[in-house]
Design an enzyme around this catalytic site. Sequence first.
Site, PDB file in Angstrom:
ATOM      1  N   ARG A 147      -1.022  -9.091  13.369  1.00 26.84           N
ATOM      2  CA  ARG A 147      -1.610  -8.066  12.622  1.00 26.84           C
ATOM      3  C   ARG A 147      -2.313  -8.569  11.353  1.00 26.84           C
ATOM      4  O   ARG A 147      -3.156  -7.966  11.102  1.00 26.84           O
ATOM      5  CB  ARG A 147      -0.228  -7.346  11.739  1.00 26.84           C
ATOM      6  CG  ARG A 147       0.368  -6.131  12.797  1.00 26.84           C
ATOM      7  CD  ARG A 147       1.698  -5.721  12.391  1.00 26.84           C
ATOM      8  NE  ARG A 147       1.850  -5.265  11.065  1.00 26.84           N
ATOM      9  CZ  ARG A 147       3.042  -5.141  10.570  1.00 26.84           C
ATOM     10  NH1 ARG A 147       4.317  -5.685  11.095  1.00 26.84           N
ATOM     11  NH2 ARG A 147       3.180  -4.290   9.186  1.00 26.84           N
ATOM     12  N   ARG A 192     -10.204   0.291   8.383  1.00 29.17           N
ATOM     13  CA  ARG A 192     -10.149  -1.036   8.553  1.00 29.17           C
ATOM     14  C   ARG A 192     -11.190  -1.626   9.184  1.00 29.17           C
ATOM     15  O   ARG A 192     -10.987  -2.912   9.393  1.00 29.17           O
ATOM     16  CB  ARG A 192      -8.891  -1.318   9.331  1.00 29.17           C
ATOM     17  CG  ARG A 192      -7.505  -0.597   8.968  1.00 29.17           C
ATOM     18  CD  ARG A 192      -6.530  -1.356   9.746  1.00 29.17           C
ATOM     19  NE  ARG A 192      -5.335  -0.447   9.132  1.00 29.17           N
ATOM     20  CZ  ARG A 192      -3.996  -0.847   9.123  1.00 29.17           C
ATOM     21  NH1 ARG A 192      -3.781  -2.014   9.323  1.00 29.17           N
ATOM     22  NH2 ARG A 192      -3.238  -0.159   8.523  1.00 29.17           N
ATOM     23  N   ARG A 230      10.961  -1.348  11.128  1.00 29.08           N
ATOM     24  CA  ARG A 230       9.827  -0.835  12.068  1.00 29.08           C
ATOM     25  C   ARG A 230       9.688  -1.753  13.303  1.00 29.08           C
ATOM     26  O   ARG A 230       9.862  -3.147  13.181  1.00 29.08           O
ATOM     27  CB  ARG A 230       8.340  -1.071  11.305  1.00 29.08           C
ATOM     28  CG  ARG A 230       7.961   0.358  10.745  1.00 29.08           C
ATOM     29  CD  ARG A 230       6.891   0.008   9.837  1.00 29.08           C
ATOM     30  NE  ARG A 230       5.770  -0.501  10.200  1.00 29.08           N
ATOM     31  CZ  ARG A 230       4.655  -0.719   9.662  1.00 29.08           C
ATOM     32  NH1 ARG A 230       4.680  -0.024   8.248  1.00 29.08           N
ATOM     33  NH2 ARG A 230       3.736  -1.256   9.841  1.00 29.08           N
ATOM     34  N   LYS A 279       0.852  -1.191  -0.103  1.00 24.30           N
ATOM     35  CA  LYS A 279      -0.025  -0.004  -0.067  1.00 24.30           C
ATOM     36  C   LYS A 279       0.832   1.215  -0.059  1.00 24.30           C
ATOM     37  O   LYS A 279       0.581   2.065  -0.848  1.00 24.30           O
ATOM     38  CB  LYS A 279      -1.099   0.028   1.275  1.00 24.30           C
ATOM     39  CG  LYS A 279      -2.014  -1.141   1.507  1.00 24.30           C
ATOM     40  CD  LYS A 279      -2.807  -1.194   2.509  1.00 24.30           C
ATOM     41  CE  LYS A 279      -1.822  -1.102   3.996  1.00 24.30           C
ATOM     42  NZ  LYS A 279      -1.300  -2.427   4.255  1.00 24.30           N
ATOM     43  N   ARG A 283      11.896  -5.280   5.228  1.00 17.14           N
ATOM     44  CA  ARG A 283      11.906  -3.961   4.870  1.00 17.14           C
ATOM     45  C   ARG A 283      12.590  -3.041   5.757  1.00 17.14           C
ATOM     46  O   ARG A 283      12.579  -3.326   6.807  1.00 17.14           O
ATOM     47  CB  ARG A 283      10.155  -3.778   5.191  1.00 17.14           C
ATOM     48  CG  ARG A 283       9.844  -2.211   5.282  1.00 17.14           C
ATOM     49  CD  ARG A 283       8.319  -1.859   5.228  1.00 17.14           C
ATOM     50  NE  ARG A 283       7.848  -2.490   6.343  1.00 17.14           N
ATOM     51  CZ  ARG A 283       6.428  -2.463   6.374  1.00 17.14           C
ATOM     52  NH1 ARG A 283       5.700  -1.960   5.469  1.00 17.14           N
ATOM     53  NH2 ARG A 283       5.822  -2.984   7.417  1.00 17.14           N
TER      54      ARG A 283
HETATM   55  P1  AP5 Z   1       4.759  -1.536   1.963  1.00 22.48           P
HETATM   56  O1  AP5 Z   1       4.368  -0.840   0.919  1.00 22.48           O
HETATM   57  O2  AP5 Z   1       5.561  -0.850   3.075  1.00 22.48           O
HETATM   58  O3  AP5 Z   1       3.432  -2.424   2.470  1.00 22.48           O
HETATM   59  P2  AP5 Z   1       2.256  -1.983   3.165  1.00 22.48           P
HETATM   60  O4  AP5 Z   1       0.842  -2.595   2.423  1.00 22.48           O
HETATM   61  O5  AP5 Z   1       2.300  -0.505   3.202  1.00 22.48           O
HETATM   62  O6  AP5 Z   1       2.549  -2.565   4.746  1.00 22.48           O
HETATM   63  P3  AP5 Z   1       2.174  -2.029   6.076  1.00 22.48           P
HETATM   64  O7  AP5 Z   1       3.267  -3.171   7.137  1.00 22.48           O
HETATM   65  O8  AP5 Z   1       2.680  -0.498   6.264  1.00 22.48           O
HETATM   66  O9  AP5 Z   1       0.888  -2.249   6.490  1.00 22.48           O
HETATM   67  P4  AP5 Z   1       0.193  -2.455   7.839  1.00 22.48           P
HETATM   68  O10 AP5 Z   1      -1.139  -2.210   7.449  1.00 22.48           O
HETATM   69  O11 AP5 Z   1       0.706  -3.515   8.582  1.00 22.48           O
HETATM   70  O12 AP5 Z   1       0.829  -0.926   8.878  1.00 22.48           O
HETATM   71  P5  AP5 Z   1       0.356   0.409   8.920  1.00 22.48           P
HETATM   72  O13 AP5 Z   1       1.472   1.193   9.024  1.00 22.48           O
HETATM   73  O14 AP5 Z   1      -0.680   0.496   7.947  1.00 22.48           O
HETATM   74  O15 AP5 Z   1       5.653  -2.783   1.404  1.00 22.48           O
HETATM   75  C1  AP5 Z   1       6.304  -3.769   2.393  1.00 22.48           C
HETATM   76  C2  AP5 Z   1       7.601  -4.232   1.822  1.00 22.48           C
HETATM   77  O16 AP5 Z   1       7.507  -4.606   0.621  1.00 22.48           O
HETATM   78  C3  AP5 Z   1       8.592  -3.204   1.537  1.00 22.48           C
HETATM   79  O17 AP5 Z   1       9.678  -3.338   1.961  1.00 22.48           O
HETATM   80  C4  AP5 Z   1       8.441  -2.968  -0.095  1.00 22.48           C
HETATM   81  O18 AP5 Z   1       9.747  -2.590  -0.498  1.00 22.48           O
HETATM   82  C5  AP5 Z   1       7.938  -4.243  -0.455  1.00 22.48           C
HETATM   83  N1  AP5 Z   1       7.029  -4.330  -1.575  1.00 22.48           N
HETATM   84  C6  AP5 Z   1       6.153  -3.549  -1.724  1.00 22.48           C
HETATM   85  N2  AP5 Z   1       5.275  -4.289  -2.868  1.00 22.48           N
HETATM   86  C7  AP5 Z   1       6.070  -5.252  -3.384  1.00 22.48           C
HETATM   87  C8  AP5 Z   1       5.655  -5.990  -4.463  1.00 22.48           C
HETATM   88  N3  AP5 Z   1       4.926  -6.008  -5.347  1.00 22.48           N
HETATM   89  N4  AP5 Z   1       6.749  -6.918  -4.587  1.00 22.48           N
HETATM   90  C9  AP5 Z   1       7.774  -7.082  -3.691  1.00 22.48           C
HETATM   91  N5  AP5 Z   1       7.898  -6.536  -2.680  1.00 22.48           N
HETATM   92  C10 AP5 Z   1       7.222  -5.321  -2.524  1.00 22.48           C
HETATM   93  O19 AP5 Z   1      -0.313   0.285  10.503  1.00 22.48           O
HETATM   94  C11 AP5 Z   1       0.646  -0.210  11.397  1.00 22.48           C
HETATM   95  C12 AP5 Z   1      -0.408  -0.368  12.781  1.00 22.48           C
HETATM   96  O20 AP5 Z   1      -0.953   1.001  12.971  1.00 22.48           O
HETATM   97  C13 AP5 Z   1      -1.353  -1.358  12.800  1.00 22.48           C
HETATM   98  O21 AP5 Z   1      -0.903  -2.500  12.947  1.00 22.48           O
HETATM   99  C14 AP5 Z   1      -2.261  -0.759  13.616  1.00 22.48           C
HETATM  100  O22 AP5 Z   1      -1.959  -1.116  15.095  1.00 22.48           O
HETATM  101  C15 AP5 Z   1      -2.408   0.839  13.484  1.00 22.48           C
HETATM  102  N6  AP5 Z   1      -3.351   1.158  12.499  1.00 22.48           N
HETATM  103  C16 AP5 Z   1      -2.742   1.821  11.237  1.00 22.48           C
HETATM  104  N7  AP5 Z   1      -4.163   2.045  10.571  1.00 22.48           N
HETATM  105  C17 AP5 Z   1      -5.076   1.835  11.390  1.00 22.48           C
HETATM  106  C18 AP5 Z   1      -6.699   1.815  11.416  1.00 22.48           C
HETATM  107  N8  AP5 Z   1      -7.278   2.379  10.252  1.00 22.48           N
HETATM  108  N9  AP5 Z   1      -7.503   1.599  12.467  1.00 22.48           N
HETATM  109  C19 AP5 Z   1      -6.956   0.743  13.735  1.00 22.48           C
HETATM  110  N10 AP5 Z   1      -5.470   0.680  13.729  1.00 22.48           N
HETATM  111  C20 AP5 Z   1      -4.596   1.122  12.623  1.00 22.48           C
HETATM  112 ZN    ZN Z   2       2.319   0.915   4.988  1.00 24.67          ZN
END
Ligand code: AP5
Ligand code: ZN
Length: 217
Positions: free
Chosen positions: A172, A88, A161, A13, A128
């Site tokens: 997660r 979410r 992270r 994402k 990552r």
């Molecule tokens: P990356 O693009 O970083 O992936 P991402 O989908 O952004 O993954 P996240 O881990 O950030 O998602 P998440 O939902 O767990 O965390 P968030 O920060 O939102 O890509 C990942 C890796 O793969 C990178 O190294 C990249 O280079 C590589 N890559 C990307 N695309 C690729 C491909 N096509 N092929 C190969 N490699 C690839 O949330 C964190 C925490 O915050 C949650 O756990 C929760 O506690 C809280 N939180 C956030 N939002 C909410 C909400 N709306 N409600 C409640 N709690 C929330």
């Molecule tokens: Zn992310």
Amino acid sequence: QRLVLIGPPGSGKGTQASFLRERLCLCQLATGDLLRNAVAQGTELGKEAKKVMEAGGLVSDQIVLGLVRENLRRPECKNGFILDGFPRTLEQARKLDELLATDGIGPLSAVLNFAVPDELLKRRILGRWVHPASGRTYHEEFHPPKVPMRDDETGEPLVQRSDDQPDVLVKRLAAFHASTKPVLDYYEKRGILHQIDASKSIPQVRQQLSEVLSVDL
Ligand code: AP5
Ligand code: ZN
């Protein structure tokens, strides 16, 4: 464009949101990044969020909605926005619609579901590396920086992270699967849900987004 990106941890994402932001001049609101900023600043909200995030759970709807509302008011969001990782829960999705209506912003244009089998996510998450100040994301294997462990633009060190650990990832993923299905159904019924095969390579996923949104990415 007013876009929402939904997908499990590591589905790409954040990676794709930054392409969209740059090409379409949209603001990128990643609730995970906003929460990590609050944690880094040590605010009351940050302290509350920290515990939940380190345990791989979901932060309360109320906290997350407050952050989104506040940030959607930023001038750079006038052009349109990309919500990354929000909504979410069904509650967040309903409240977002209310907010867009009451603040006179306009309805969502598209919701993109980044589908990836769970088995592929571990490698993406554990490899990552991020540049916290900019949110730029790298991968030691799939998207390496020009200089190992250094940000391409600033040369500053990259970090991992604190929630990118195998045991937290399992939680997660469970939180994602438990809360997201109703959100997808909600948008499917509205006819704005698009499926993206996010198991493909970064350029291939980018190509799919370009087709779905009819833009040159
Ligand atoms: P990356 O693009 O970083 O992936 P991402 O989908 O952004 O993954 P996240 O881990 O950030 O998602 P998440 O939902 O767990 O965390 P968030 O920060 O939102 O890509 C990942 C890796 O793969 C990178 O190294 C990249 O280079 C590589 N890559 C990307 N695309 C690729 C491909 N096509 N092929 C190969 N490699 C690839 O949330 C964190 C925490 O915050 C949650 O756990 C929760 O506690 C809280 N939180 C956030 N939002 C909410 C909400 N709306 N409600 C409640 N709690 C929330
Ligand atoms: Zn992310």
